[in-house]
Motif scaffolding. Structure first.
Motif, short mmCIF file in Angstrom:
data_model
loop_
_atom_site.label_atom_id
_atom_site.label_comp_id
_atom_site.label_asym_id
_atom_site.label_seq_id
_atom_site.Cartn_x
_atom_site.Cartn_y
_atom_site.Cartn_z
N GLN A 39 -66.37 24.64 20.33
CA GLN A 39 -66.52 23.35 20.88
C GLN A 39 -67.85 22.80 20.44
O GLN A 39 -68.11 21.64 20.78
CB GLN A 39 -66.29 23.31 22.17
CG GLN A 39 -67.31 24.02 23.12
CD GLN A 39 -67.05 25.62 23.20
OE1 GLN A 39 -66.16 26.11 22.36
NE2 GLN A 39 -67.61 25.97 24.41
N GLY A 40 -68.87 23.63 19.68
CA GLY A 40 -70.02 23.12 19.45
C GLY A 40 -71.17 22.90 20.66
O GLY A 40 -71.01 23.37 21.76
N GLY A 41 -72.38 22.10 20.37
CA GLY A 41 -73.24 21.81 21.44
C GLY A 41 -74.43 22.89 21.70
O GLY A 41 -75.43 22.45 22.34
N SER A 42 -74.28 24.04 21.19
CA SER A 42 -75.16 24.99 21.34
C SER A 42 -76.30 24.94 20.16
O SER A 42 -76.20 23.96 19.48
CB SER A 42 -74.65 26.31 21.24
OG SER A 42 -73.92 26.49 19.70
N LEU A 43 -77.55 25.30 20.58
CA LEU A 43 -78.80 25.21 19.84
C LEU A 43 -78.76 26.07 18.71
O LEU A 43 -78.71 27.36 18.99
CB LEU A 43 -80.01 25.19 20.55
CG LEU A 43 -80.12 23.98 21.37
CD1 LEU A 43 -81.38 24.07 22.42
CD2 LEU A 43 -80.30 22.85 20.73
N ILE A 44 -78.77 25.97 17.35
CA ILE A 44 -78.94 26.66 16.43
C ILE A 44 -80.33 26.50 15.58
O ILE A 44 -80.64 25.28 15.36
CB ILE A 44 -77.73 26.55 15.22
CG1 ILE A 44 -76.32 26.71 16.04
CG2 ILE A 44 -77.95 27.51 14.28
CD1 ILE A 44 -76.15 28.08 16.49
N LEU A 80 -75.04 22.38 17.28
CA LEU A 80 -74.01 22.64 16.53
C LEU A 80 -72.91 21.66 16.61
O LEU A 80 -72.42 21.66 17.91
CB LEU A 80 -73.64 24.20 16.85
CG LEU A 80 -72.32 24.68 15.91
CD1 LEU A 80 -72.75 24.72 14.28
CD2 LEU A 80 -71.56 26.15 16.39
N PRO A 81 -72.45 20.92 15.67
CA PRO A 81 -71.15 20.25 15.72
C PRO A 81 -69.88 21.26 15.86
O PRO A 81 -70.07 22.29 15.79
CB PRO A 81 -71.29 19.56 14.58
CG PRO A 81 -71.87 20.36 13.50
CD PRO A 81 -72.80 21.09 14.21
N ALA A 82 -68.91 20.76 16.81
CA ALA A 82 -67.65 21.31 16.76
C ALA A 82 -67.06 21.59 15.28
O ALA A 82 -67.03 20.87 14.62
CB ALA A 82 -66.57 20.50 17.52
N GLY A 83 -66.26 22.67 15.50
CA GLY A 83 -65.71 23.27 14.14
C GLY A 83 -65.26 24.60 14.24
O GLY A 83 -65.22 25.58 15.16
N THR A 84 -64.63 25.08 13.13
CA THR A 84 -63.99 26.36 13.08
C THR A 84 -64.38 26.80 11.60
O THR A 84 -64.51 26.16 10.65
CB THR A 84 -62.62 26.37 13.30
OG1 THR A 84 -61.93 25.63 12.45
CG2 THR A 84 -62.26 25.93 14.75
N GLY A 85 -64.12 28.31 11.47
CA GLY A 85 -64.18 28.93 10.24
C GLY A 85 -65.49 29.87 10.04
O GLY A 85 -66.08 29.90 10.85
#
Length: 609
Positions: A39-44, A80-85
């Motif tokens: 879902q993203g939103g975390s700091l990377i 982090l933007p939402a995404g998968t992979g």
């Protein structure tokens, strides 16, 4: 999630790249740290060298763009933007330069529970999976339960809704894959009490069982089975539909697991029959399990239904067409010698069949004949005959023979005195006068031979001409008298003989000649009359034993004379020929040497002494 905790070969390559680029001011990424939920939103935080001002810095993760929260020359922090992979490309750019690329992976999916956990083929078609990192793009998500694919209905990052697949029993693992990253739920198993067509669910035990033989389950998730209807059968367990009895078979009752073959003599033409049909009249069924009856072949019949074999037509009868229920009688002139005949045989030439329905033919008796297909024998007509039984035609009588009446077994020879000149005569011809038939069986009359004659018709032999008569040509009906001057001394002469010199035959029909008397003469052979010799006067003669001799005599004018020499008054030798002058003629001659010592001299007509 942190990428610092372990040293990867890719990091060594990045470090070498960094060392090469530090002197030139190139942006270099070495690693990244932080949690990466879908879902993203975390700091990377990305570590590296030569990061620029925040307002010029942009982070690109798998094609998604993020703005930095903080930038130092050695690190960049961003939400982090939402995404998968997994293994997605991550780069940092300052607007003028792009960094090198490192690989970035979102956190893998995790399933913590699901609902419902057990289902008896209920109306609920869906299962909800709970957990995290599912993403929202159903196009990159797949799921399976018990190895059976479960189509994705919808997805939230923490809830995945799937379509319930067909499974059986318990112990069905749940597995999902999100954009290449898989998760296997190991804390429980999906129990789906469903049954496919051909099976049913035991409501008490929950067991899924195959439909037993003789029954079937046409629909999925059935809790009971159906009895197989008549005309159908279910030979094995687990059948979803009953099988119609095959053509040639039938099923008479409910709940059958087998089909019965139609017995010989009967058939079933269609599928799903509950009974067999008897073979029709004119037909038969030779074996079990046939779907049609067969027409009886030619030469055979079946008068009643239900036959399992054709019946051969009896002798004397025949069957020309297939499918007949009765046979025909062989017509007169024909016969059927064997059973099972499809046609009759015409009576062979020389034979006949008088009545219908016969199995044999009769030879025409001697004296008669029969052409092919005859219903009776025909007597040989007059002029022909049939010598033996079984003749196809009568034989014309040969020349020399005849048959006067019909029905003859042999020809009759023409009797002596008659003849039969051509074949096929019913009568013979009588020999005419001048001809005769000496023996029976002659094809022509014989002409009477020269020297013979036949004076009556129907003669069996010829008559020799009697003495004094003769027949000079063949075929004479009478003899001819020997004319005067000739004679016929014996019977059968073909010509009269002329009276020789010194004789004469004064009358016709003479059988002998008369000797010319002394002082008379004839005109020569064949004389009928005699005439007196003219008187000769020898006026002088001189005879010498061994020398010349002289003789003088009177002659008549026109008369020829001869001076003859003889020693026995039988054999004469003409010494000189003398033509008469009406005066005395003198002749000198030398006689031959006498063999007997005797000499005679005669003067007379030149033709004879």
């Amino acid at each position: 999630m942190s990428a610092i905790s372990s040293f990867r070969p890719a990091a060594l390559a990045l470090a070498l790249t960094c060392l090469l680029s530090m002197a030139s001011g190139q942006i270099t990424i070495t690693d990244w740290v932080g949690d990466a939920p879908t879902q993203g939103g975390s700091l990377i935080t990305v570590y590296g060298q030569n990061f620029g001002a925040p307002q010029n810095t942009t982070i690109v993760v798998g094609g998604a763009v993020a703005q930095p929260d903080a930038v130092t020359p050695a690190s960049v922090t961003f939400k982090l933007p939402a995404g998968t992979g997994m293994n997605l490309p991550l780069i940092v750019t300052d607007g003028a330069n792009n960094s090198n690329q490192i690989l970035f992976s979102y956190d893998p999916p995790v399933v913590t529970s699901f609902s419902p956990e057990r289902d008896l083929a209920s109306s609920t078609p869906q299962i909800a999976l709970f957990g995290k990192n599912f993403g929202v793009n159903v196009g990159v998500i797949s799921a399976s339960i018990g190895g059976n694919p479960a189509p994705i209905i919808s997805s939230l990052h923490d809830k995945l809704t799937i379509e319930k697949p067909i499974t059986a029993g318990a112990d069905n693992e749940i597995e999902i894959t999100v954009d290449g990253q898989s998760a296997l739920f190991t804390s429980g198993r999906w129990i789906n009490l469903t049954s496919p067509p051909g099976y049913f669910i035991n409501p008490g035990s929950g067991a899924v069982l195959p439909a037993p033989v003789g029954r079937y389950a046409p629909d999925p998730n059935m809790t009971s089975t159906l009895a197989t209807p008549a005309g159908n059968y279910t030979p094995i367990v687990g059948m979803r539909a009953a099988i119609p009895a095959s053509p040639g078979y039938f099923v008479p009752s409910l709940g059958s697991s087998t089909q019965l073959p139609a017995p010989a003599g009967s058939f079933t033409a269609a599928a799903g029959m509950t009974s067999a049909t008897a073979a029709r009249a004119g037909h038969y069924v030779p074996a079990d399990g046939m779907s049609t009856d067969l027409e009886t072949p030619v030469g055979h019949i079946n008068p009643i239904p239900g036959a399992d074999a054709p019946l051969a037509a009896p002798v004397g009868r025949y069957v020309p067409n297939p499918g007949q229920t009765s046979a025909f009688s062989a017509p007169p002139g024909h016969y059927a010698p064997f059973s099972g005949m499809s046609s009759t045989l015409p009576a062979a030439a020389g034979h006949f069949v008088a009545n219908a329905g016969q199995s044999s033919q009769t030879p025409a008796p001697a004296g008669s004949f029969a052409p092919s297909g005859a219903t009776s024998a025909t007597p040989a007509s007059p002029g022909s005959y049939a010598p033996v039984a079984g003749m196809p035609a009568s034989i014309p009588t040969p020349p020399g023979y005849f048959t006067a009446v019909g029905g003859s077994t042999e020809p009759e020879p023409a009797p002596a005195g008659k003849f039969a000149p051509t074949p096929g005569l019913s009568t013979c011809f009588t020999a005419q006068r001048g001809k005769y038939v000496p023996v029976p069986g002659m094809r022509s009359a014989l002409l009477a031979s020269p020297g013979y004659f036949v004076s009556e018709t129907g003669a069996q032999d010829q008559t020799p001409s009697p003495a004094g008569r003769f027949v000079s040509q063949s075929g004479a009906s009478s003899a001819v008298d020997a004319p005067a001057g000739s004679y016929a001394p014996i019977p059968g002469m073909r010509d009269a003989l002329p009276a020789p010199d010194g004789s004469y035959a004064p009358n016709p029909g003479s059988t002998s000649v008369l000797k010319v008397p002394a002082g008379f003469t004839t005109d020569g052979p064949g004389a009928a009359t005699i005439s007196p010799l003219p008187q000769l006067t020898i006026t002088a003669y001189t005879l010498e034993e061994n020398g010349d001799n002289t003789i003088s005599f009177e002659t008549a004018n026109g008369q020829n004379y001869g001076l003859f020499y003889t020693e026995n008054l039988i054999d004469y030798t003409l010494l000189q020929f003398v033509a008469g002058t009406g005066a005395v003629v003198t002749r000198t001659f030398t006689p031959p040497v006498s063999q007997t010592g005797k000499r005679f001299y005669v003067v007379g007509p030149a033709e004879a002494p």
